[in-house]
Scaffold this motif. Sequence first.
Motif, PDB file in Angstrom:
ATOM      1  N   SER A 149       4.716  15.305  11.604  1.00 53.96           N
ATOM      2  CA  SER A 149       4.272  15.205  10.232  1.00 53.96           C
ATOM      3  C   SER A 149       4.386  13.753   9.819  1.00 53.96           C
ATOM      4  CB  SER A 149       5.147  16.086   9.340  1.00 53.96           C
ATOM      5  OG  SER A 149       4.784  15.905   7.994  1.00 53.96           O
ATOM      6  N   LEU A 150       3.349  13.235   9.243  1.00 55.87           N
ATOM      7  CA  LEU A 150       3.385  11.862   8.749  1.00 55.87           C
ATOM      8  C   LEU A 150       3.108  11.895   7.248  1.00 55.87           C
ATOM      9  CD1 LEU A 150       1.415   9.940  11.533  1.00 55.87           C
ATOM     10  CD2 LEU A 150       3.888  10.085  11.203  1.00 55.87           C
ATOM     11  N   PRO A 151       3.640  10.904   6.538  1.00 54.72           N
ATOM     12  CA  PRO A 151       3.389  10.880   5.099  1.00 54.72           C
ATOM     13  C   PRO A 151       1.884  10.888   4.811  1.00 54.72           C
ATOM     14  CG  PRO A 151       5.029   9.237   5.696  1.00 54.72           C
ATOM     15  CD  PRO A 151       4.497   9.795   6.972  1.00 54.72           C
ATOM     16  N   ARG A 152       1.483  11.673   3.875  1.00 53.85           N
ATOM     17  CA  ARG A 152       0.091  11.774   3.413  1.00 53.85           C
ATOM     18  C   ARG A 152      -0.843  12.315   4.496  1.00 53.85           C
ATOM     19  NH1 ARG A 152      -2.717   7.337   1.621  1.00 53.85           N
ATOM     20  NH2 ARG A 152      -1.907   6.138   3.359  1.00 53.85           N
ATOM     21  N   ARG A 168      -7.546   5.044  26.715  1.00 56.87           N
ATOM     22  CA  ARG A 168      -7.603   3.956  25.731  1.00 56.87           C
ATOM     23  C   ARG A 168      -8.860   3.123  25.916  1.00 56.87           C
ATOM     24  NH1 ARG A 168      -3.195   0.232  26.551  1.00 56.87           N
ATOM     25  NH2 ARG A 168      -3.591  -0.746  24.561  1.00 56.87           N
ATOM     26  N   PRO A 196      10.653  18.272  12.038  1.00 52.28           N
ATOM     27  CA  PRO A 196      10.567  19.731  11.967  1.00 52.28           C
ATOM     28  C   PRO A 196      11.920  20.348  11.608  1.00 52.28           C
ATOM     29  CG  PRO A 196       9.502  18.918  13.952  1.00 52.28           C
ATOM     30  CD  PRO A 196      10.188  17.754  13.322  1.00 52.28           C
ATOM     31  N   ASP A 230      -4.581  -0.488   8.337  1.00 51.63           N
ATOM     32  CA  ASP A 230      -5.417  -1.430   7.592  1.00 51.63           C
ATOM     33  C   ASP A 230      -5.858  -2.642   8.395  1.00 51.63           C
ATOM     34  OD1 ASP A 230      -5.783  -0.177   5.296  1.00 51.63           O
ATOM     35  OD2 ASP A 230      -4.461  -1.409   4.079  1.00 51.63           O
ATOM     36  N   GLY A 257      -8.347   7.042   4.964  1.00 56.76           N
ATOM     37  CA  GLY A 257      -7.222   6.147   4.684  1.00 56.76           C
ATOM     38  C   GLY A 257      -5.883   6.837   4.773  1.00 56.76           C
ATOM     39  N   ASP A 286      10.406   8.730   3.636  1.00 60.34           N
ATOM     40  CA  ASP A 286       9.061   9.130   4.059  1.00 60.34           C
ATOM     41  C   ASP A 286       9.070   9.906   5.369  1.00 60.34           C
ATOM     42  OD1 ASP A 286       7.692   7.729   1.935  1.00 60.34           O
ATOM     43  OD2 ASP A 286       8.347   5.903   2.931  1.00 60.34           O
ATOM     44  N   ARG A 343       9.028  18.440  20.338  1.00 62.28           N
ATOM     45  CA  ARG A 343       8.075  18.168  19.264  1.00 62.28           C
ATOM     46  C   ARG A 343       6.679  17.930  19.797  1.00 62.28           C
ATOM     47  NH1 ARG A 343      12.873  15.302  16.306  1.00 62.28           N
ATOM     48  NH2 ARG A 343      13.669  17.266  15.511  1.00 62.28           N
ATOM     49  N   ARG A 398       7.390  -8.104  25.589  1.00 58.01           N
ATOM     50  CA  ARG A 398       6.540  -7.303  26.459  1.00 58.01           C
ATOM     51  C   ARG A 398       5.114  -7.755  26.253  1.00 58.01           C
ATOM     52  NH1 ARG A 398       2.917  -3.221  26.500  1.00 58.01           N
ATOM     53  NH2 ARG A 398       3.241  -1.423  27.859  1.00 58.01           N
ATOM     54  N   ARG A 407       0.808  -1.220   0.000  1.00 55.62           N
ATOM     55  CA  ARG A 407       0.000   0.000   0.000  1.00 55.62           C
ATOM     56  C   ARG A 407       0.838   1.266   0.000  1.00 55.62           C
ATOM     57  NH1 ARG A 407      -2.275   1.326   4.466  1.00 55.62           N
ATOM     58  NH2 ARG A 407      -3.679   2.824   3.506  1.00 55.62           N
ATOM     59  N   ARG A 462      -2.993   2.013  20.004  1.00 54.37           N
ATOM     60  CA  ARG A 462      -1.712   2.460  20.540  1.00 54.37           C
ATOM     61  C   ARG A 462      -1.824   3.950  20.796  1.00 54.37           C
ATOM     62  NH1 ARG A 462       4.218   2.156  17.600  1.00 54.37           N
ATOM     63  NH2 ARG A 462       5.386   3.189  19.265  1.00 54.37           N
ATOM     64  N   GLU A 509      -4.046   7.877  13.366  1.00 56.86           N
ATOM     65  CA  GLU A 509      -3.735   7.103  12.173  1.00 56.86           C
ATOM     66  C   GLU A 509      -4.423   5.757  12.256  1.00 56.86           C
ATOM     67  OE1 GLU A 509       0.393   6.291  11.633  1.00 56.86           O
ATOM     68  OE2 GLU A 509       0.092   5.701   9.550  1.00 56.86           O
ATOM     69  N   PRO A 559      -3.337   9.430   7.740  1.00 60.64           N
ATOM     70  CA  PRO A 559      -3.296  10.054   9.074  1.00 60.64           C
ATOM     71  C   PRO A 559      -3.973  11.421   9.046  1.00 60.64           C
ATOM     72  CG  PRO A 559      -1.094   9.362   8.348  1.00 60.64           C
ATOM     73  CD  PRO A 559      -1.996   9.248   7.166  1.00 60.64           C
ATOM     74  N   ASP A 563       4.147   5.851  25.873  1.00 59.54           N
ATOM     75  CA  ASP A 563       3.712   5.190  24.645  1.00 59.54           C
ATOM     76  C   ASP A 563       3.127   3.861  25.094  1.00 59.54           C
ATOM     77  OD1 ASP A 563       3.536   3.603  22.364  1.00 59.54           O
ATOM     78  OD2 ASP A 563       5.446   4.275  21.536  1.00 59.54           O
ATOM     79  N   SER A 564       1.853   3.656  24.813  1.00 61.25           N
ATOM     80  CA  SER A 564       1.215   2.464  25.372  1.00 61.25           C
ATOM     81  C   SER A 564       1.845   1.182  24.858  1.00 61.25           C
ATOM     82  CB  SER A 564      -0.289   2.466  25.073  1.00 61.25           C
ATOM     83  OG  SER A 564      -0.523   2.314  23.694  1.00 61.25           O
ATOM     84  N   ALA A 565       2.611   1.264  23.791  1.00 61.16           N
ATOM     85  CA  ALA A 565       3.289   0.061  23.308  1.00 61.16           C
ATOM     86  C   ALA A 565       4.567  -0.225  24.080  1.00 61.16           C
ATOM     87  CB  ALA A 565       3.609   0.197  21.819  1.00 61.16           C
ATOM     88  N   ASP A 617       4.053  19.790  15.615  1.00 61.67           N
ATOM     89  CA  ASP A 617       5.336  19.642  14.927  1.00 61.67           C
ATOM     90  C   ASP A 617       5.452  18.313  14.197  1.00 61.67           C
ATOM     91  OD1 ASP A 617       6.458  22.115  15.952  1.00 61.67           O
ATOM     92  OD2 ASP A 617       6.473  21.107  17.902  1.00 61.67           O
TER      93      ASP A 617
END
Lengths: 767, 767
Positions: free
Chosen positions: B30-33, B213, A32, B196, B258, A28, B24, A461, A20, B228, B193, B260, B506-508, B28
């Motif tokens: 930025s994600l692709p698309r 969450r 900043p 799929d 589809g 990608d 950040r 984890r 995708r 997450r 985000e 972020p 980070d919950s992960a 600040d």
Amino acid sequence: MTEPWVGRPIPQIDMTDKLRGATRYIADLSLPRMLHGAIVRSPVAHGRIRHVDVSRALRVPGVRAVITGADVRAPAFGPYVPDWEVLAQDKVRFVGDDVAAVAATTPEAAREAADLVEVEIEELPAVFDAVEALEPGAPLIWEQRLGNIATTFEIARNDVERGFGRADHVFEADFSTSRIYHGYLEPIATLAEYHDNGAYTLHVPTHIPLRARLVYARGLGVDTSRIRLIVPPIGGSFGAKYEMTVPLVAAALSRAAGAPVRLAFDREEDAAVNHPRPPFVFHHRVGVRDDGTFVARTTDVVGTAGARTFWSPTVLATAVHRVDSLYDFGAMAGTGRLVYTNESPTTCMRGFGNAESLFGIEQVIDEISDRLGIDPVELRRHNAVREGQTTMHGWKISSSRLPECLDRAQKLSGYSERRRRTDWSAPRGDTRRGMGLAIAHHVSGYSAIHADFDGSSAIMRLGLDGSITVFVGEPDLGQGHRTVLAQLAADRLGVEPADVDVRGVDSALSPDSVGTLASRGTTMAGMAVLAAADDARDKLAAFQAQRWGAGVEWSGGCVVSADGARDATLREALKAYGDANCGLPLLAQGVHRPPTVKPDADKYGNPSAAYPFAVHVAEVEVDTATGQARVTRYWAVHDSGTIINPSTARGQVVGAVAQGIGWAFLEDVDLRDGVMRNANFLDYRIPGAGDMPPEMTVEFVAGHEPNGPMGAKSLGEVAINPVTAAIANAVYDAVGVRCAALPMTPERLWAAMHDDVRPAPITEVTR
Amino acid sequence: MTEPWVGRPIPQIDMTDKLRGATRYIADLSLPRMLHGAIVRSPVAHGRIRHVDVSRALRVPGVRAVITGADVRAPAFGPYVPDWEVLAQDKVRFVGDDVAAVAATTPEAAREAADLVEVEIEELPAVFDAVEALEPGAPLIWEQRLGNIATTFEIARNDVERGFGRADHVFEADFSTSRIYHGYLEPIATLAEYHDNGAYTLHVPTHIPLRARLVYARGLGVDTSRIRLIVPPIGGSFGAKYEMTVPLVAAALSRAAGAPVRLAFDREEDAAVNHPRPPFVFHHRVGVRDDGTFVARTTDVVGTAGARTFWSPTVLATAVHRVDSLYDFGAMAGTGRLVYTNESPTTCMRGFGNAESLFGIEQVIDEISDRLGIDPVELRRHNAVREGQTTMHGWKISSSRLPECLDRAQKLSGYSERRRRTDWSAPRGDTRRGMGLAIAHHVSGYSAIHADFDGSSAIMRLGLDGSITVFVGEPDLGQGHRTVLAQLAADRLGVEPADVDVRGVDSALSPDSVGTLASRGTTMAGMAVLAAADDARDKLAAFQAQRWGAGVEWSGGCVVSADGARDATLREALKAYGDANCGLPLLAQGVHRPPTVKPDADKYGNPSAAYPFAVHVAEVEVDTATGQARVTRYWAVHDSGTIINPSTARGQVVGAVAQGIGWAFLEDVDLRDGVMRNANFLDYRIPGAGDMPPEMTVEFVAGHEPNGPMGAKSLGEVAINPVTAAIANAVYDAVGVRCAALPMTPERLWAAMHDDVRPAPITEVTR
């Protein structure tokens, strides 16, 4: 218990994202204030830097920093030989050597400014051939050294002269292998960020994060702990991205500009300056008795380092002696010299010297079988190392199904019946078919790579929401070991692979590791992941036993009390554990210490936990009018122990055969006077679908490796190792021409067929 | 051993990045698309949605998705009351209610399209006042409910009527507190985000990742493990960002588009639709004996929920009964009602009901001291809870230095001598000074917040490069507990705070946690971090003992063998550990289970591990010509046990006093018919430097809390709790006016001073 996931051909867990376009490669990423870098490269192959004028570059709008060698002075460093510089200091040593670098707000401004940096160089005589570079009076590339030798490798075992003394026949042969561009889809890119506290975050598509960090720390003059290295998804590497100097340039630019800097090559720059497979020149001598028993061999190998030393020293060592754990030669002596030239530095590539070595050796063995009238399969079977054997260098063959692979390959391909029917009379413009066979082996890890430890470790984890996250230190280069590790963990924990998140490598989170190299990913990380899963099961069982005040056991994915009265699913148990521990996830860890040793001063000792084997048969068609050859059918039969994922495993083999076909017929870095003339995918042609054999059979024989996860051993490199030799043997079978050099281009084949005297790279020595 | 880091006023470890703009925040990222979202809001306060037409919006270039309530139907959900909707379903219930949302390639396109969504609403009668909303016939905001009450809270202890029977005096009083905008620097922003595989990654500036969450999972109809949640650096919250529906809108947009989606409010939208401090109306009754002993109290509190229920239910509960762990009232009965209105929902804010309650109670006590002729300090000292006491609700005061705080505050400020009690004759256009004192307490965590556990846990990762990384589940909201945790870990491990990387949540990766609320960050996470550090020391010592085959102990930051012959620095030991364990970092963990219980069905039981105390004295100046008041001097004396970082601690106090001054004099969300008229920082004025007292003294009395890390207890909220009351008491001291409502604007003060009959919010009941 459901059907196990190990053995199922599930798609790679990250495949959908890749298809995708959702996978985030370095190109990608965006940070900043991120700047774009460009490198000013030497236009000459060898010269003394007189002056670098950056004033015009600094005036380009958007330029934030221009740095030269003076800005990045550091004590000599490098992974093997301290001949790395972040930017060239006093001399340039190849066309493309890094002289200066620019960071600007757009890639275009950076490129424009880079082109405006004026470099005054006093040109020096250059040398472009390793053998010439060894001659007296050759230009000295590193003046502080006594000659142009970067590294040497010497090894001897048993009494090789006595061995030759027992031989009934001695064959000598010369082969050379070519400089190959790795041809991955994703050109090299890196993103570096300097932090005010003196630390760096480097996004680097490396295989070997720990070793890379150690080298980068020296290059940047900081403590290793100040370098956080994040390995992004990698769009292929095949060895090229082990370690690069590009991240150091980006890091220096980031420090100078006070902003993150991405350096991304386009295809031309990538092909032209990154580090191809090193060309080797081999001289082989093999002694054999009348019954076909090998009794001695010698090898002398000259490899090309290019102007600096990357990973070619270990490739050279492999080229000299790895074959001694495929065949028992009785006694051996080998020498290797890695030589500087004024060319772009070389580095490792899939097959790592072993593939290069086998291109010649497997032709020699083919020739011996011919000369002595011994069936080539039987000759190999007779001399091959055997399961349970400790080879002459102390390597322990804990499993081998090579005999079964030979049987199966013969049966599938009809090799023994279908080979060698044509007469080799002069070409008549017809098309001739031939069949060739070659065998190969490889390692599953190599203990000498990292000084401080071998093996692998994993962290698991398990969250109170039931999530399972796995951290290993071995990057996935695209070959799919994240999927394989998820399958292993899923079976052990009674979940599905999609439930197991195998994270990319981040030095701040992952275990340190030897890395993904020497075909060690699945074998080493897989064992560590299994150990971590077992640790998780044990810890959770102990928790439930205490909670219930009863003995427990795992059964059908649940913890069940001994009296059967109570049970908890994995998820229920994790929720209870997390709640009882104030939100703490269950932390499990696994350490895999393989039964390897560091080879001793005599280079004796078992460096790999397991050895995979392969038998490949190629059928080729040679157009005698044009010299054009192509592979028409192909059979690959492998012993890699348990196949965890038949789909990714088959992908490895098909990909390796494709790469081998390219190496055999198409690919060659065309360096003239140090300048690559074919630095693009039009002129440097890698195989396309039309170059692949219309029919291809891949089979894995059943096997079980005691030192591998669920019985698995490696596959990624062994699959390329026999390809060029099998094809070369098939070409010989078709037209009677022995190819001493790669690639086997139409020109070379046509010329060889039309020579009055057929070239004879393999000759029997008069005794 | 070097001087400990605990107790040193080091700068916050992330301060340099913040000052440089390198931190950040969500804006600040930025994600692709990545797309930008905008929300279509209801223009009316109450109405039935008849039709939403998105066709014009969809035609705006760059628009990728437009969603309405129909796209996000979900079973009712919410943190306390299931009255949340991702987007309004059938009705809108306040001006600004979320009706539809747009995702587009630019914020401008998203806004333009949002403005083109046509919403047809059948308007309904609305109600804008909690007391009116309780009246029969008031518009029903949630039709499936019997009335407009969102939640109630009732509590009674001992025989309150018998208590009043013992009283020599009974005072009654009415107070009201105002709706306050939290006024953080960073407006609310979120980045969502959709993946799929049905999972979401949400970047949310929440305090309470686990609870958030759980709610978001219900709202999105997925398993919690599919969410997450990454908590970015937060530019202030003060309670507003606990939980918001915005991430759900962004998540739904991301799923629809589809790609972020970032949703970021500008200041006006942020102020207008995000959730202010709930206004409360208090009716207090206090019974007291001639000697000043309190014998009974009742409280009736009406709070405003707005149109949906966020965190105001627990704020209401706090407003009703928390003061019973500051003073011993002998017996009490309290009721609270949280009421729906057609206004933007309210939520918690620093002080969390306790500050609201104390605004009145501390004035009542001031008044009692006046009426009974008892020194106000002595009256408080006499009735205050004492160290070691278990209060009427079962709360255990494990430490209190309140008496010392009173002594010190008196001494520093000269309060007892400098109070005026001058004649309060009619204003003559002069400026009058007065001094006021108030005391306060708070909790250090609150066990009832999360159903499944209290306490905290921490993970510590110690790499073979010597790096130390700490994971806790409590987000740092800017108050600096990352620094405090680093100081605690540094002392325990013999390193510097800069060597300890306390990661964002980070919950992960992080432990799950109750969160950063109820002033629990330092106390809870601090204890967990100390436990993790101890675990690390123990594990490393055990490793070295095994390695050396000798007993070991920690000494001066080194592991030393019992015979003193061998030692290893922390870093050397970590390197050895990592090498021996194939790259595995040392994983340590700490669990802190505080001595709290969940309050029982009668709301009895100790919910907090520790209680901080404060005594504040304000000196004000009131211009009797204009009613303008200002704080001229301020003294804040605190018992927060051990002060880990005097610099951040002072920052907490100064900030809280500033916020309290704003609340006292300046701030008020000006809602008219549900529309905020001052949704910007020009019209809604928070204090600037000029509003702060020219002189301010902050002191911490020495103390040691047995249940806190190194003796520390909380500070963040207790520091705001007495501010409005101390100021109100000072205003009374200056001009004889009791302020029953916040804010004490010039208009209100002037009117009160000029009323023929001075308003008497506090009256003695005739008996």
